[in-house]
Design an enzyme around this catalytic site. Structure first.
Site, short mmCIF file in Angstrom:
data_model
loop_
_atom_site.label_atom_id
_atom_site.label_comp_id
_atom_site.label_asym_id
_atom_site.label_seq_id
_atom_site.Cartn_x
_atom_site.Cartn_y
_atom_site.Cartn_z
N CYS A 22 -3.52 9.03 -2.99
CA CYS A 22 -3.38 8.95 -1.54
C CYS A 22 -2.78 10.22 -0.95
O CYS A 22 -1.69 10.62 -1.32
CB CYS A 22 -2.41 7.83 -1.17
SG CYS A 22 -2.98 6.24 -1.61
N CYS A 58 4.40 8.69 -3.39
CA CYS A 58 3.19 8.77 -2.57
C CYS A 58 3.15 10.06 -1.76
O CYS A 58 4.12 10.43 -1.11
CB CYS A 58 3.15 7.56 -1.63
SG CYS A 58 1.70 7.56 -0.57
N CYS A 75 -12.51 3.31 0.61
CA CYS A 75 -11.07 3.20 0.83
C CYS A 75 -10.75 4.01 2.08
O CYS A 75 -11.02 5.21 2.14
CB CYS A 75 -10.33 3.76 -0.38
SG CYS A 75 -8.55 3.85 -0.15
N CYS A 134 7.59 5.84 0.49
CA CYS A 134 7.53 5.53 -0.95
C CYS A 134 7.60 6.84 -1.75
O CYS A 134 6.92 7.82 -1.43
CB CYS A 134 6.25 4.77 -1.30
SG CYS A 134 6.13 3.20 -0.43
N SER A 158 -3.83 -3.57 1.85
CA SER A 158 -2.66 -3.39 1.00
C SER A 158 -1.43 -3.05 1.84
O SER A 158 -1.50 -2.22 2.73
CB SER A 158 -2.96 -2.25 0.01
OG SER A 158 -1.85 -2.02 -0.82
N GLY A 182 -1.33 5.62 5.10
CA GLY A 182 -0.81 4.76 6.16
C GLY A 182 -0.43 3.38 5.70
O GLY A 182 -0.85 2.93 4.64
N SER A 200 2.17 -4.16 -2.50
CA SER A 200 2.61 -3.08 -3.39
C SER A 200 4.00 -3.44 -3.89
O SER A 200 4.97 -3.34 -3.16
CB SER A 200 2.64 -1.75 -2.63
OG SER A 200 1.34 -1.43 -2.22
N LEU A 201 4.06 -3.87 -5.13
CA LEU A 201 5.31 -4.38 -5.68
C LEU A 201 6.05 -3.29 -6.46
O LEU A 201 7.16 -2.92 -6.12
CB LEU A 201 4.98 -5.58 -6.57
CG LEU A 201 6.12 -6.47 -7.04
CD1 LEU A 201 6.95 -6.99 -5.89
CD2 LEU A 201 5.55 -7.65 -7.85
N CYS A 241 2.40 8.61 7.27
CA CYS A 241 3.00 7.29 7.03
C CYS A 241 4.51 7.43 7.11
O CYS A 241 5.06 8.48 6.79
CB CYS A 241 2.60 6.82 5.63
SG CYS A 241 3.21 5.17 5.20
N GLU A 271 -8.09 11.08 5.18
CA GLU A 271 -9.02 11.07 4.07
C GLU A 271 -9.50 9.67 3.74
O GLU A 271 -8.82 8.68 3.99
CB GLU A 271 -8.44 11.77 2.85
CG GLU A 271 -7.06 11.34 2.46
CD GLU A 271 -6.49 12.22 1.35
OE1 GLU A 271 -5.83 13.22 1.68
OE2 GLU A 271 -6.70 11.91 0.17
N1 SAH Z 1 0.82 1.46 2.68
C1 SAH Z 1 0.03 0.54 1.93
C2 SAH Z 1 -1.36 1.04 1.58
C3 SAH Z 1 -1.55 2.47 1.13
S1 SAH Z 1 -1.17 2.94 -0.51
C4 SAH Z 1 0.77 0.08 0.70
O1 SAH Z 1 1.88 0.53 0.47
O2 SAH Z 1 0.27 -0.80 0.00
C5 SAH Z 1 -2.22 2.05 -1.60
C6 SAH Z 1 -1.57 1.81 -2.94
O3 SAH Z 1 -1.45 3.01 -3.72
C7 SAH Z 1 -0.17 1.24 -2.82
O4 SAH Z 1 0.01 0.23 -3.78
C8 SAH Z 1 0.69 2.45 -3.13
O5 SAH Z 1 1.97 2.08 -3.52
C9 SAH Z 1 -0.13 3.13 -4.21
N2 SAH Z 1 0.15 4.55 -4.44
C10 SAH Z 1 0.52 5.49 -3.54
N3 SAH Z 1 0.67 6.68 -4.14
C11 SAH Z 1 0.39 6.49 -5.44
C12 SAH Z 1 0.39 7.34 -6.57
N4 SAH Z 1 0.70 8.64 -6.47
N5 SAH Z 1 0.03 6.81 -7.75
C13 SAH Z 1 -0.29 5.49 -7.86
N6 SAH Z 1 -0.29 4.64 -6.84
C14 SAH Z 1 0.05 5.13 -5.63
#
Ligand code: SAH
Length: 349
Positions: free
Chosen positions: A332, A118, A104, A115, A190, A158, A213-214, A111, A91
């Protein structure tokens, strides 16, 4: 077969010469693919039938097909579910801002980073996307909307640093002067924090924005949310960010998704302020987008503003991410998952 759309202009020139053709043909072909955005070899009208036949013998012409498009009634954001040639789905999201259109894109099918909040990672990683497949998300959206894209964020499904070589190739193609020529400064990548790759990325001499992504102010909390935190500490991530800044002079963006009762209290805002003091970057607060497979809830507005205030008072640059397309499975991987649930057995995964 090799994907012609993944070739740089110099690679293409070399290959065209190998086929016994004049060098300038490479530039013409490159322009058909990356500027005029043709959909197949047959649309290259100033290329001879003989050369087209040779090209078809040697290269594939990567295509993707929009299976679903959802448009937000709130802000015009469009979410595209694209089918790849092997039947997999990814997507992409198209967002309209005052300063231009932003897309985006996804960098992998699924992936493997795991996390917790996600949706993209719930079924693991299926495969990497090629440079051509990353580009094609932008090209197809440009064809379908008829509008130029000026900003690209690699923040879809991803982990881009887990598909490093293809990512770098993709960025070079996207920002190539003879191609779509999107400014590197308008590209953001990111990462969840693959430290060695972040450093390698800094050494690529690109001018793109890096986002980390912290999501937590300390390692303990981060481990609860992100398995990658077991491999690299926040300290190591921030060192890699500092290195990125030194090399590129680009300020890093720290993504922080606010989850109610998990990482959003005042103490955590204070701890985050101390952590980031002295690092060249700014914090992007994202109210978490709840997914139905997990029990995470978004912080309420008052909490989000309080968290922001604390950071600001402590001298940290901070913005709250404007939410786009909340009514259309904005988070995502949500659209892909929904499609899969509604059409069981259709997708290869
Ligand atoms: N893998 C990469 C990029 C993809 S996710 C990364 O981790 O940065 C893009 C951003 O969206 C990341 O900061 C991720 O942590 C955040 N994200 C993913 N799912 C989310 C959700 N349900 N709500 C808010 N942020 C989310």
């Amino acid at each position: 077969m090799d994907e012609i759309k993944s070739k740089s202009l110099s690679e293409l020139t070399e290959e065209i010469e190998k086929l016994g053709e004049a060098k300038f043909r490479a530039k013409q072909i490159y322009e058909w693919i990356h500027v005029k955005l043709v959909k197949d070899f047959d649309d290259m009208s100033n290329i001879s039938a003989a050369l087209k036949a040779k090209l078809k013998e040697n290269y594939s012409f990567t295509k993707i097909r929009a299976e679903r498009v959802q448009e937000s009634k709130i802000d015009g954001t469009k979410k595209f579910l694209f089918e790849l040639e092997d039947g997999n789905f990814v997507e992409s999201v198209w967002m309209k801002y005052h300063h231009g259109n932003s897309v985006c894109i996804s960098s992998q099918v699924g992936c493997r980073m795991g996390c917790k909040f996600c949706a993209s990672t719930l079924d693991g990683l299926l495969r990497n996307l090629s440079p051509a497949e990353m580009l094609e998300q932008i090209y197809e959206i440009t064809r379908l909307t008829g509008e130029r894209v000026s900003n690209v964020v690699v923040m879809g499904t991803g982990e881009p640093m887990d598909n490093f070589d293809n990512l770098v190739k993709f960025i070079r193609l996207l920002t190539c002067e003879e191609g779509l020529n999107i400014s590197q400064r308008n590209v953001t990548v990111s990462t969840c924090g693959l430290v060695p790759k972040m450093k390698e990325f800094a050494d690529e001499n690109l001018q793109v924005t890096l986002a980390l992504s912290l999501h937590a102010p300390n390692d303990e909390k981060r481990k609860e949310l992100m398995p990658i935190a077991n491999r690299y500490t926040i300290k190591e991530c921030l060192e890699a960010c500092d290195y990125y800044y030194e090399k590129t002079r680009r300020r890093v963006s720290f993504e922080y998704s606010l989850v109610a009762g998990v990482n959003d209290n005042d103490k955590e805002a204070e701890e985050l302020s101390r952590l980031l003091k002295g690092h060249n970057g700014h914090v992007n607060l994202i109210p978490v987008n709840p997914i139905k497979e997990r029990d995470y809830k978004r912080s309420d507005k008052a909490r989000i503003f309080a968290f922001q205030n604390k950071l600001e008072k402590n001298g940290i640059n901070v913005t709250i991410r404007r939410e786009m397309g909340r009514d259309i499975d904005g988070a995502c991987g949500q659209l892909r998952r929904r499609h899969k649930e509604e059409t069981p057995g259709v997708q290869g995964d």
